[in-house]
Design a protein around this motif. Structure first.
Motif, PDB file in Angstrom:
ATOM      1  N   ARG A  31       0.830  -1.211   0.000  1.00  0.00           N
ATOM      2  CA  ARG A  31       0.000   0.000   0.000  1.00  0.00           C
ATOM      3  C   ARG A  31       0.865   1.262   0.000  1.00  0.00           C
ATOM      4  NH1 ARG A  31      -5.517  -0.757   1.322  1.00  0.00           N
ATOM      5  NH2 ARG A  31      -5.951  -2.915   1.864  1.00  0.00           N
ATOM      6  N   ALA A  32       1.948   1.240   0.758  1.00  0.00           N
ATOM      7  CA  ALA A  32       2.862   2.382   0.783  1.00  0.00           C
ATOM      8  C   ALA A  32       3.502   2.587  -0.591  1.00  0.00           C
ATOM      9  CB  ALA A  32       3.937   2.176   1.846  1.00  0.00           C
ATOM     10  N   ALA A  33       3.857   1.490  -1.257  1.00  0.00           N
ATOM     11  CA  ALA A  33       4.455   1.583  -2.591  1.00  0.00           C
ATOM     12  C   ALA A  33       3.470   2.194  -3.585  1.00  0.00           C
ATOM     13  CB  ALA A  33       4.915   0.208  -3.061  1.00  0.00           C
ATOM     14  N   LEU A  36       3.104   5.961  -2.690  1.00  0.00           N
ATOM     15  CA  LEU A  36       4.264   6.738  -3.125  1.00  0.00           C
ATOM     16  C   LEU A  36       4.362   6.755  -4.650  1.00  0.00           C
ATOM     17  CD1 LEU A  36       7.050   5.870  -0.533  1.00  0.00           C
ATOM     18  CD2 LEU A  36       5.810   8.022  -0.802  1.00  0.00           C
ATOM     19  N   GLY A  37       3.948   5.674  -5.293  1.00  0.00           N
ATOM     20  CA  GLY A  37       3.947   5.641  -6.760  1.00  0.00           C
ATOM     21  C   GLY A  37       3.075   6.731  -7.352  1.00  0.00           C
ATOM     22  N   ARG A  38       1.934   6.967  -6.747  1.00  0.00           N
ATOM     23  CA  ARG A  38       1.053   8.056  -7.209  1.00  0.00           C
ATOM     24  C   ARG A  38       1.741   9.404  -7.028  1.00  0.00           C
ATOM     25  NH1 ARG A  38      -2.899   4.886  -4.555  1.00  0.00           N
ATOM     26  NH2 ARG A  38      -2.819   6.291  -2.773  1.00  0.00           N
ATOM     27  N   LEU A  39       2.440   9.569  -5.900  1.00  0.00           N
ATOM     28  CA  LEU A  39       3.134  10.837  -5.649  1.00  0.00           C
ATOM     29  C   LEU A  39       4.329  11.021  -6.575  1.00  0.00           C
ATOM     30  CD1 LEU A  39       2.896  10.880  -1.758  1.00  0.00           C
ATOM     31  CD2 LEU A  39       1.577  12.248  -3.390  1.00  0.00           C
ATOM     32  N   VAL A  40       5.000   9.923  -6.911  1.00  0.00           N
ATOM     33  CA  VAL A  40       6.094   9.993  -7.889  1.00  0.00           C
ATOM     34  C   VAL A  40       5.526  10.402  -9.244  1.00  0.00           C
ATOM     35  CG1 VAL A  40       7.765   8.610  -9.200  1.00  0.00           C
ATOM     36  CG2 VAL A  40       7.650   8.382  -6.715  1.00  0.00           C
ATOM     37  N   ALA A  52      14.053   4.313  -2.147  1.00  0.00           N
ATOM     38  CA  ALA A  52      14.984   4.243  -1.017  1.00  0.00           C
ATOM     39  C   ALA A  52      14.225   4.201   0.308  1.00  0.00           C
ATOM     40  CB  ALA A  52      15.940   5.433  -1.049  1.00  0.00           C
ATOM     41  N   THR A  53      13.189   5.012   0.421  1.00  0.00           N
ATOM     42  CA  THR A  53      12.371   5.029   1.639  1.00  0.00           C
ATOM     43  C   THR A  53      11.754   3.667   1.889  1.00  0.00           C
ATOM     44  OG1 THR A  53      11.891   7.384   1.424  1.00  0.00           O
ATOM     45  CG2 THR A  53      10.327   6.073   2.711  1.00  0.00           C
ATOM     46  N   GLY A  69      11.931  -4.104  -7.035  1.00  0.00           N
ATOM     47  CA  GLY A  69      13.034  -4.024  -7.985  1.00  0.00           C
ATOM     48  C   GLY A  69      14.348  -4.191  -7.236  1.00  0.00           C
ATOM     49  N   HIS A  70      15.382  -4.559  -7.951  1.00  0.00           N
ATOM     50  CA  HIS A  70      16.656  -4.853  -7.322  1.00  0.00           C
ATOM     51  C   HIS A  70      17.562  -3.649  -7.197  1.00  0.00           C
ATOM     52  CE1 HIS A  70      15.678  -9.024  -7.148  1.00  0.00           C
ATOM     53  NE2 HIS A  70      15.361  -9.007  -8.422  1.00  0.00           N
ATOM     54  N   SER A  71      17.213  -2.541  -7.813  1.00  0.00           N
ATOM     55  CA  SER A  71      18.043  -1.352  -7.699  1.00  0.00           C
ATOM     56  C   SER A  71      17.128  -0.142  -7.636  1.00  0.00           C
ATOM     57  CB  SER A  71      18.976  -1.236  -8.904  1.00  0.00           C
ATOM     58  OG  SER A  71      18.222  -0.942 -10.058  1.00  0.00           O
ATOM     59  N   TYR A  72      17.716   0.998  -7.484  1.00  0.00           N
ATOM     60  CA  TYR A  72      16.926   2.224  -7.410  1.00  0.00           C
ATOM     61  C   TYR A  72      16.618   2.803  -8.781  1.00  0.00           C
ATOM     62  CZ  TYR A  72      18.008   2.153  -2.450  1.00  0.00           C
ATOM     63  OH  TYR A  72      18.113   1.805  -1.134  1.00  0.00           O
ATOM     64  N   THR A  73      16.964   2.107  -9.838  1.00  0.00           N
ATOM     65  CA  THR A  73      16.661   2.587 -11.179  1.00  0.00           C
ATOM     66  C   THR A  73      15.246   2.174 -11.555  1.00  0.00           C
ATOM     67  OG1 THR A  73      17.577   0.612 -12.202  1.00  0.00           O
ATOM     68  CG2 THR A  73      19.063   2.482 -11.921  1.00  0.00           C
ATOM     69  N   ALA A  74      14.630   2.946 -12.416  1.00  0.00           N
ATOM     70  CA  ALA A  74      13.257   2.648 -12.829  1.00  0.00           C
ATOM     71  C   ALA A  74      13.203   1.308 -13.545  1.00  0.00           C
ATOM     72  CB  ALA A  74      12.732   3.750 -13.742  1.00  0.00           C
ATOM     73  N   ASN A  75      12.255   0.498 -13.162  1.00  0.00           N
ATOM     74  CA  ASN A  75      12.069  -0.829 -13.736  1.00  0.00           C
ATOM     75  C   ASN A  75      10.573  -0.949 -14.026  1.00  0.00           C
ATOM     76  OD1 ASN A  75      11.489  -3.534 -14.083  1.00  0.00           O
ATOM     77  ND2 ASN A  75      12.880  -4.236 -12.497  1.00  0.00           N
ATOM     78  N   PRO A  76      10.161  -1.171 -15.260  1.00  0.00           N
ATOM     79  CA  PRO A  76       8.737  -1.189 -15.593  1.00  0.00           C
ATOM     80  C   PRO A  76       7.952  -2.288 -14.881  1.00  0.00           C
ATOM     81  CG  PRO A  76      10.061  -1.823 -17.477  1.00  0.00           C
ATOM     82  CD  PRO A  76      11.002  -1.388 -16.416  1.00  0.00           C
ATOM     83  N   ASN A  77       8.617  -3.220 -14.247  1.00  0.00           N
ATOM     84  CA  ASN A  77       7.920  -4.283 -13.538  1.00  0.00           C
ATOM     85  C   ASN A  77       7.755  -4.004 -12.051  1.00  0.00           C
ATOM     86  OD1 ASN A  77       7.643  -5.912 -15.832  1.00  0.00           O
ATOM     87  ND2 ASN A  77       9.782  -6.475 -15.656  1.00  0.00           N
ATOM     88  N   THR A  78       8.081  -2.813 -11.589  1.00  0.00           N
ATOM     89  CA  THR A  78       7.958  -2.511 -10.169  1.00  0.00           C
ATOM     90  C   THR A  78       6.642  -1.818  -9.881  1.00  0.00           C
ATOM     91  OG1 THR A  78       8.992  -0.362 -10.305  1.00  0.00           O
ATOM     92  CG2 THR A  78      10.459  -2.248  -9.926  1.00  0.00           C
ATOM     93  N   VAL A  79       6.212  -1.918  -8.657  1.00  0.00           N
ATOM     94  CA  VAL A  79       4.966  -1.270  -8.238  1.00  0.00           C
ATOM     95  C   VAL A  79       5.062   0.226  -8.431  1.00  0.00           C
ATOM     96  CG1 VAL A  79       3.496  -0.803  -6.254  1.00  0.00           C
ATOM     97  CG2 VAL A  79       4.370  -3.092  -6.611  1.00  0.00           C
ATOM     98  N   LEU A  80       6.187   0.827  -8.086  1.00  0.00           N
ATOM     99  CA  LEU A  80       6.319   2.276  -8.186  1.00  0.00           C
ATOM    100  C   LEU A  80       6.142   2.775  -9.604  1.00  0.00           C
ATOM    101  CD1 LEU A  80       9.314   3.080  -5.841  1.00  0.00           C
ATOM    102  CD2 LEU A  80       6.930   3.709  -5.523  1.00  0.00           C
TER     103      LEU A  80
END
Length: 87
Positions: A31-33, A36-40, A52-53, A69-80
């Motif tokens: 839910r947090a993801a 935050l995804g909406r805010l991003v 990171a948070t 995702g495994h890194s902080y780079t954008a990954n189209p398969n992540t919730v964010l």
């Protein structure tokens, strides 16, 4: 002042995840993801700040974070990034 408010908002999300009740930790993280995804997507936070948070909070709570995702780079398969892509 704006930066301090943004950091408080991220800290509040992290605290909510890090102190989630037993058996609700993963759902709380998801839910947090999404939140935050909406805010991003709206430009309030960067993807790196949000990710990171979430990673730090999940590590504190010992929640597996593979879906973030495994890194902080954008990954189209992540919730964010899924929310931003669908918008």
């Amino acid at each position: 002042m704006y930066g301090a408010r943004r950091q408080r908002d991220l800290d509040k999300v992290a605290d909510t995840v890090a102190h989630a009740a037993p058996h609700t930790a993963h759902e709380t993280l998801v839910r947090a993801a999404w939140g935050l995804g909406r805010l991003v997507a709206g430009g309030e936070f960067t993807d790196d700040e949000a990710r990171a948070t979430l990673h730090i909070a999940a590590q504190q709570r010992r929640i597996p974070t593979g879906f973030l995702g495994h890194s902080y780079t954008a990954n189209p398969n992540t919730v964010l990034t899924r929310y931003a892509v669908r918008r």
